[in-house]
Design a protein around this motif. Structure first.
Motif, PDB file in Angstrom:
ATOM      1  N   LYS A 400       0.812  -1.219   0.000  1.00  0.00           N
ATOM      2  CA  LYS A 400       0.000   0.000   0.000  1.00  0.00           C
ATOM      3  C   LYS A 400       0.847   1.271   0.000  1.00  0.00           C
ATOM      4  CE  LYS A 400      -3.976  -2.010   2.225  1.00  0.00           C
ATOM      5  NZ  LYS A 400      -4.282  -2.461   3.576  1.00  0.00           N
ATOM      6  N   SER A 401       2.077   1.127   0.391  1.00  0.00           N
ATOM      7  CA  SER A 401       2.874   2.350   0.549  1.00  0.00           C
ATOM      8  C   SER A 401       3.885   2.513  -0.586  1.00  0.00           C
ATOM      9  CB  SER A 401       3.612   2.279   1.885  1.00  0.00           C
ATOM     10  OG  SER A 401       4.631   3.235   1.903  1.00  0.00           O
ATOM     11  N   PRO A 402       3.911   3.702  -1.189  1.00  0.00           N
ATOM     12  CA  PRO A 402       4.906   3.942  -2.238  1.00  0.00           C
ATOM     13  C   PRO A 402       6.273   4.267  -1.624  1.00  0.00           C
ATOM     14  CG  PRO A 402       3.539   5.887  -1.919  1.00  0.00           C
ATOM     15  CD  PRO A 402       3.055   4.874  -0.941  1.00  0.00           C
ATOM     16  N   PHE A 403       6.280   4.355  -0.331  1.00  0.00           N
ATOM     17  CA  PHE A 403       7.414   4.823   0.416  1.00  0.00           C
ATOM     18  C   PHE A 403       8.610   3.847   0.345  1.00  0.00           C
ATOM     19  CE2 PHE A 403       9.144   5.587   4.813  1.00  0.00           C
ATOM     20  CZ  PHE A 403       9.565   6.883   4.574  1.00  0.00           C
ATOM     21  N   LEU A 418       1.944 -14.795  -1.518  1.00  0.00           N
ATOM     22  CA  LEU A 418       2.248 -14.718  -2.948  1.00  0.00           C
ATOM     23  C   LEU A 418       1.272 -13.833  -3.727  1.00  0.00           C
ATOM     24  CD1 LEU A 418       4.288 -15.705  -5.006  1.00  0.00           C
ATOM     25  CD2 LEU A 418       2.783 -17.623  -5.495  1.00  0.00           C
ATOM     26  N   ASP A 419      -0.010 -13.963  -3.412  1.00  0.00           N
ATOM     27  CA  ASP A 419      -0.992 -13.199  -4.187  1.00  0.00           C
ATOM     28  C   ASP A 419      -0.762 -11.698  -4.071  1.00  0.00           C
ATOM     29  OD1 ASP A 419      -2.092 -15.428  -5.126  1.00  0.00           O
ATOM     30  OD2 ASP A 419      -3.669 -15.564  -3.599  1.00  0.00           O
ATOM     31  N   GLN A 420      -0.473 -11.263  -2.860  1.00  0.00           N
ATOM     32  CA  GLN A 420      -0.221  -9.814  -2.680  1.00  0.00           C
ATOM     33  C   GLN A 420       1.074  -9.403  -3.388  1.00  0.00           C
ATOM     34  OE1 GLN A 420      -0.238 -10.651   1.349  1.00  0.00           O
ATOM     35  NE2 GLN A 420      -1.906  -9.284   1.851  1.00  0.00           N
ATOM     36  N   ILE A 421       2.055 -10.263  -3.263  1.00  0.00           N
ATOM     37  CA  ILE A 421       3.360  -9.912  -3.849  1.00  0.00           C
ATOM     38  C   ILE A 421       3.266  -9.824  -5.370  1.00  0.00           C
ATOM     39  CG2 ILE A 421       5.704 -10.840  -4.210  1.00  0.00           C
ATOM     40  CD1 ILE A 421       5.629 -11.599  -1.248  1.00  0.00           C
ATOM     41  N   LYS A 422       2.427 -10.692  -5.920  1.00  0.00           N
ATOM     42  CA  LYS A 422       2.272 -10.675  -7.377  1.00  0.00           C
ATOM     43  C   LYS A 422       1.701  -9.357  -7.887  1.00  0.00           C
ATOM     44  CE  LYS A 422       1.851 -15.377  -9.020  1.00  0.00           C
ATOM     45  NZ  LYS A 422       0.908 -16.446  -9.297  1.00  0.00           N
ATOM     46  N   ASN A 423       0.993  -8.663  -6.997  1.00  0.00           N
ATOM     47  CA  ASN A 423       0.413  -7.386  -7.418  1.00  0.00           C
ATOM     48  C   ASN A 423       1.430  -6.262  -7.506  1.00  0.00           C
ATOM     49  OD1 ASN A 423      -2.119  -8.397  -7.654  1.00  0.00           O
ATOM     50  ND2 ASN A 423      -2.611  -8.059  -5.474  1.00  0.00           N
ATOM     51  N   VAL A 424       2.606  -6.521  -6.986  1.00  0.00           N
ATOM     52  CA  VAL A 424       3.633  -5.473  -7.025  1.00  0.00           C
ATOM     53  C   VAL A 424       4.562  -5.757  -8.196  1.00  0.00           C
ATOM     54  CG1 VAL A 424       5.468  -4.334  -5.715  1.00  0.00           C
ATOM     55  CG2 VAL A 424       3.575  -5.439  -4.509  1.00  0.00           C
ATOM     56  N   LYS A 425       4.980  -4.708  -8.867  1.00  0.00           N
ATOM     57  CA  LYS A 425       5.912  -4.911  -9.975  1.00  0.00           C
ATOM     58  C   LYS A 425       7.326  -4.772  -9.426  1.00  0.00           C
ATOM     59  CE  LYS A 425       7.525  -4.878 -14.240  1.00  0.00           C
ATOM     60  NZ  LYS A 425       8.757  -5.509 -13.811  1.00  0.00           N
ATOM     61  N   PHE A 426       7.997  -5.893  -9.294  1.00  0.00           N
ATOM     62  CA  PHE A 426       9.379  -5.847  -8.822  1.00  0.00           C
ATOM     63  C   PHE A 426      10.324  -5.824 -10.021  1.00  0.00           C
ATOM     64  CE2 PHE A 426       7.347  -7.597  -5.012  1.00  0.00           C
ATOM     65  CZ  PHE A 426       7.900  -6.749  -4.057  1.00  0.00           C
ATOM     66  N   ASP A 427      11.352  -5.017  -9.917  1.00  0.00           N
ATOM     67  CA  ASP A 427      12.305  -4.918 -11.029  1.00  0.00           C
ATOM     68  C   ASP A 427      13.544  -5.761 -10.793  1.00  0.00           C
ATOM     69  OD1 ASP A 427      10.733  -2.734 -12.196  1.00  0.00           O
ATOM     70  OD2 ASP A 427      11.409  -1.652 -10.412  1.00  0.00           O
ATOM     71  N   LEU A 428      13.759  -6.143  -9.545  1.00  0.00           N
ATOM     72  CA  LEU A 428      14.936  -6.953  -9.219  1.00  0.00           C
ATOM     73  C   LEU A 428      14.552  -7.956  -8.148  1.00  0.00           C
ATOM     74  CD1 LEU A 428      18.043  -7.441  -9.387  1.00  0.00           C
ATOM     75  CD2 LEU A 428      18.347  -5.629  -7.698  1.00  0.00           C
ATOM     76  N   LEU A 429      14.949  -9.211  -8.364  1.00  0.00           N
ATOM     77  CA  LEU A 429      14.638 -10.269  -7.402  1.00  0.00           C
ATOM     78  C   LEU A 429      15.946 -10.890  -6.930  1.00  0.00           C
ATOM     79  CD1 LEU A 429      12.851 -12.466  -6.053  1.00  0.00           C
ATOM     80  CD2 LEU A 429      12.763 -13.631  -8.252  1.00  0.00           C
ATOM     81  N   ILE A 430      16.150 -10.918  -5.623  1.00  0.00           N
ATOM     82  CA  ILE A 430      17.373 -11.533  -5.081  1.00  0.00           C
ATOM     83  C   ILE A 430      16.974 -12.688  -4.179  1.00  0.00           C
ATOM     84  CG2 ILE A 430      19.396 -11.151  -3.608  1.00  0.00           C
ATOM     85  CD1 ILE A 430      19.420  -8.258  -4.589  1.00  0.00           C
ATOM     86  N   CYS A 431      17.511 -13.857  -4.459  1.00  0.00           N
ATOM     87  CA  CYS A 431      17.184 -15.029  -3.648  1.00  0.00           C
ATOM     88  C   CYS A 431      18.426 -15.432  -2.866  1.00  0.00           C
ATOM     89  CB  CYS A 431      16.736 -16.193  -4.528  1.00  0.00           C
ATOM     90  SG  CYS A 431      15.319 -15.776  -5.535  1.00  0.00           S
ATOM     91  N   ASP A 432      18.413 -15.140  -1.583  1.00  0.00           N
ATOM     92  CA  ASP A 432      19.581 -15.439  -0.748  1.00  0.00           C
ATOM     93  C   ASP A 432      19.548 -16.923  -0.371  1.00  0.00           C
ATOM     94  OD1 ASP A 432      21.855 -15.035   0.708  1.00  0.00           O
ATOM     95  OD2 ASP A 432      20.864 -14.122   2.433  1.00  0.00           O
TER      96      ASP A 432
END
Ligand SMILES: Nc1ncnc2c1ncn2[C@@H]1O[C@H](COP(=O)(O)OP(=O)(O)OP(=O)(O)O)[C@@H](O)[C@H]1O
Ligand SMILES: [Mg+2]
Length: 911
Positions: A400-403, A418-432
């Motif tokens: 909800k926050s653009p911050f 997952l469902d909520q995360i899918k709604n966000v457009k991520f430009d970089l994904l890091i899997c530690d």
């Protein structure tokens, strides 16, 4: 000024992939073809110029895909083990002229299926062909490309996935001998037209197949790849109006001065990249790493950042934006990623526009807060707004926050949200600790794949090349489709490589396997980087490693004998029981080595259990209780009952006495054992803290921070290595004691590298406790002897259930060597009598290479790798009776110890 040179001047790969050309169609010029391709495909298309072609041919470092030039790679390449530098010869199908369009009439060659013997001495030839089912039609409809292998009078036809689609022997083998470009022949019920000759080198390396063709995106098997290749800048650099563009032009200055001393400047995009990604013709602006960060970066970290930048920008492999950073543990992968995120979030090469807005970091639960701390440590709290998900901070808040720009979440929580995360457009994904994505069928992997983010980075300290299938999954995750389909990968790489590693493999097979491995290394080396511990050794204090062979207690020996005489063990050795009974026997022996009371508890538990179904276990425990004293109370266990516990207590006492301000990390893989260790800490009044699988994730970082703090009063950190040790920084402790041994050397190495890492101030002492003559020694020997053989799979998830034992091996496991001071030393074939103390050659003089399945090129790690027998021979060896033990800690425990091995790294200021 530090600038990594511009990427490839070679402008892509001049590789001429065999194209399927229907008969009768004229061959388009390269340009013509280029223009007809979809933009996605064009990302992989190459500009073939004769000059670059020749350069490539002569340059052994350049491999099939579009490579950075020497100059470009220079910055990155001078890392010690940078995998990309072992590229094999240029994969150019040099001899191929454009396929002929004039066809000679097909000649019938009769094939007899039964006769498959080969002509060993005859020359082998390889051809690229097109094929279709035999028919009398004038206008053939070719069904596909294939590779024809002709050896004497026998032939094999393979499709571009490496599968055999025809095989046989030609009676008129003279025809096969004479075969050349343009010929049409009938073989095995198929009509084949020869399009070109394939050089043995191109066949052996696998480049003639779909994968090696340097153009995987256009293969039918890489649908995923096609789908997700879009403009990596699209999300952030919106197509701008003329006005915007003009405004943009005005503030197109680098964010930091690229000419300042020590500045770290990223590679500029080459013209190919600009053509694809800078549609709006923004001016090129230098991307410069924040000097505040550069000040702290180690040289290998600078190289790592350049590498990551080039990968995610699609500069290393055209259009591919994935990377695997597989630096050994403790090399600061976190800082390298933080630097990358901070840079891309503020800067970009085109008009200075930021490349990314939002980043998703997925990590094991215990490390979520570690990431938060690292962001805070390197960037403070003002520069970047991160959002670690925990029980008080839910994903919704982030969405909800653009911050906030960075979401840090555990793998478990990711699945739940997952469902909520899918709604966000991520430009970089890091899997530690991303080696957990090695299986593409597991939920976590499929969930992450479903996120439409193409800049993907896997971080892992665990070697990933040892299991070729898992390796495929990781590669395919970061750069989907780059190795083609799994089935073609198996045929072209995995099978030949595995076959070539078998002792019985013919020279020919060995050579083929090696070449395929080299090619695979070369392909993946472009976006996989692994450096070893040596690069930071010089920043670390000395490390004194000891293997301590503890004499078993009298009760332990008696129980051990009884267990080995049990019916269960005997049946096991005769192979009479089903259901992996040996695992039960092994489990009981290991418990006994830790402490007899653990075995007692198991016996009692089984006795009272209503679900007593295991006959094996029953027969294993039969009569054992009688060996314990009649009034034995496991809660009142004594230290004397266990050899290792006795040594441990003396060790803790001497550390406390000689180094009152130093702390100890005490590791076991078993919760029950940790309970015992905790109990003895209480008895002796040692302050302790504990982290195991049961510790709530939210508390873990707090526990770690508490221990690392100089104000902490905890003397001991009780750690369950398997359950929670991965990735933790425990630099508050400078003594680490491994109370039990795991089958998998990676588990032990993981634990050991928790304390010897950046930030450690004291010399580090590591003690590995083993009970003399018992199964613990055997497990240790297995760990090290396997390394000599083949570089066994080193992976945290491999447990004893995965290990197959021969009856011979089981016999050896189930033997107690009561008279030996150290069976391992006996096996070393060492002539010393346990007094090899002073002059033992230091390990560092003996560079070792651990063969991984990808072969000797791939990685040479010298420190954080399991030890081999030959290396152990170079350590110092002392028997417990040795007179002058210089080490005051060992001196105090010698009474209960039959033998020591010791090795010191960074010796100068040790002890
Ligand atoms: N340049 C540096 N100077 C000082 N300390 C550093 C530097 N780089 C990293 N560190 C510190 O080194 C420690 C280890 O770093 P980090 O946790 O990133 O290692 P890692 O490569 O992720 O290892 P692992 O595989 O075990 O997770 C951290 O405490 C980190 O803050
Ligand atoms: Mg880490």
């Amino acid at each position: 000024m530090r600038r990594s040179a511009a990427p490839s001047q070679l402008q892509g790969n001049p590789f001429k992939k065999l194209k399927f050309i229907p008969p009768g169609r004229s061959i388009p010029s390269p340009d013509e073809e280029n223009t007809k391709m979809s933009p996605d495909v064009k990302l992989f298309e190459v500009v073939a110029s004769k000059n670059t072609f020749l350069q490539l041919q002569n340059n052994p470092r350049i491999c099939s895909l579009n490579l950075p030039t020497e100059g470009n790679a220079r910055e990155v390449n001078h890392g010690h083990n940078y995998s990309g530098k072992h590229c094999s010869k240029a994969s150019v199908m040099a001899t191929l002229d454009p396929p002929h369009t004039v066809h000679s009439a097909p000649k019938e060659i009769t094939v007899s299926k039964g006769q498959e013997e080969e002509e060993p001495d005859s020359l082998v030839k390889y051809f690229s062909v097109v094929w279709c089912k035999a028919s009398k039609k004038k206008h053939k409809k070719w069904e596909g490309d294939a590779v024809l292998i002709v050896k004497g009078k026998s032939f094999t036809l393979k499709d571009l996935e490496g599968k055999d689609i025809g095989r046989g022997i030609a009676y008129k083998f003279k025809e096969l001998e004479k075969i050349e470009e343009g010929h049409r022949v009938m073989i095995g019920g198929k009509e084949v037209e020869v399009m070109g000759i394939i050089s043995p080198d191109d066949f052996n390396s696998g480049r003639c197949f779909q994968l090696g063709g340097g153009d995987p995106a256009i293969s039918s098997s890489s649908q995923v790849a096609k789908k997700c290749f879009s403009n990596p800048f699209k999300s952030v650099c919106k197509t701008s109006s003329k006005e915007n563009r003009l405004n943009g032009f005005q503030d197109c200055k680098p964010r930091h001065d690229p000419n300042a001393p020590n500045s770290l400047v990223m590679s500029r995009p080459d013209s190919n990249h600009q053509w694809t990604f800078n549609k709006n013709c923004f001016p090129i602006v230098d991307v410069v790493i924040d000097p505040h960060l550069v000040y702290h970066l180690r040289p290998h970290q600078k190289e790592g950042i350049i590498f990551l930048y080039e990968c995610v920008m699609g500069m290393r492999v055209n259009g591919r934006c994935g990377a695997i950073l597989a630096d050994e543990m403790g090399l600061g992968k976190t800082l390298q990623c933080i630097s990358l995120i901070w840079t891309l979030q503020c800067q970009g090469p085109y008009g200075g526009k930021p490349v990314i807005k939002k980043t998703l970091i997925v990590t094991p639960g215990s490390l979520v807060n570690n990431w938060r701390k690292e962001f805070q440590k390197w960037l403070g709290s003002e520069r970047i707004k991160i959002f670690p998900v925990d029980q008080d901070h839910k994903v919704e808040e982030f969405t909800k926050s653009p911050f906030y720009s960075v979401l840090i979440i555990s793998y478990e929580m990711l699945l739940r949200s997952l469902d909520q995360i899918k709604n966000v457009k991520f430009d970089l994904l890091i899997c530690d600790e991303g080696h957990r994505l090695k299986n593409s069928a597991i939920k976590t992997t499929t969930a992450l794949i479903s996120l439409s983010c193409e800049k993907r980075i896997i971080l892992t300290g665990t070697p990933v090349q040892n299991d070729l299938q898992e390796f495929f999954a990781l590669i395919d995750f970061v750069n989907p489709g780059i190795l083609g389909s799994l089935s073609s990968y198996r045929k072209i790489y995995e099978e030949p490589i595995i076959i070539s590693r078998q002792p019985s493999a013919s020279e020919e097979k060995k050579e083929l396997g090696e070449k395929r491995a080299a090619e695979l290394t070369c392909l993946t080396g472009l976006f996989l980087l692994r450096r070893t511990q040596e690069v930071i050794n010089k920043y670390l204090p000395p490390k004194i490693e000891n293997v301590v062979f503890c004499r078993p207690g009298a009760l332990q020996i008696e129980l051990y004998r009884k267990l080995l005489n049990s019916q269960a063990v005997r049946f096991c050795l005769q192979g009479l029981l089903g259901n992996s009974p040996h695992l039960i026997c092994i489990g009981a022996l290991k418990k006994l080595c830790n402490h007899p009371c653990l075995l007692f508890n198991s016996i009692k538990e089984k006795e009272y259990s209503s679900t007593w179904d295991g006959n094996e276990e029953k027969s294993l425990y039969e009569g054992l209780v009688d060996v314990f004293p009649a009034d034995y109370n496991p809660l009142m266990f004594t230290e004397e009952e266990s050899g290792k516990l006795q040594v441990l207590m003396k060790l803790l006492a001497v550390i406390h006495e000689l180094r009152p301000t130093e702390k100890v990390v005490l590791v076991s893989n078993y919760t029950q054992t940790l309970n015992i260790l905790q109990e003895v800490c209480k008895r002796h009044g040692y302050t302790y803290t504990r982290l195991d699988g049961q510790t709530p994730i939210s508390q873990r970082q707090q526990i770690v921070d508490g221990f690392n703090s100089k104000y902490s009063s905890d003397f001991i950190f009780l750690l369950s290595s398997k359950a929670g040790g991965v990735g933790l920084n425990l630099i508050g402790g400078s003594h680490l004691i491994l109370y039990d041994i795991d089958w998998n050397p990676a588990t032990d190495i993981q634990a050991m590298s928790r304390v010897w890492r950046d930030g450690q101030k004291h010399p580090v002492h590591i003690y590995r406790l083993l009970t003399t003559g018992t199964i613990e020694e055997k497990i240790y020997q297995r760990q090290i002897s396997k390394q000599d053989l083949s570089g066994a799979v080193v992976d945290l998830t491999k447990t004893s259930e995965h290990i197959q034992f021969s009856v011979e091996e089981l016999k050896n496991l189930f033997t107690l060597h009561e008279s030996s001071h150290c069976v391992t030393h006996d096996l070393l074939d060492c002539e010393c009598t346990g007094d090899k103390d002073g002059t033992g050659d230091s390990l560092e003089k003996f560079p070792i290479s651990r063969n991984c399945q990808l072969g000797p090129h791939h990685q040479k790690s010298n420190s954080l790798k399991p030890l081999s027998m030959s290396q152990l021979k170079q350590w110092k060896h002392f028997s417990g009776d040795h007179l002058n033990l210089a080490d005051p800690f060992l001196e105090k425990i010698r009474e209960n110890v039959s033998f020591f091995f010791q090795n010191i790294t960074n010796q100068s200021t040790a002890i």
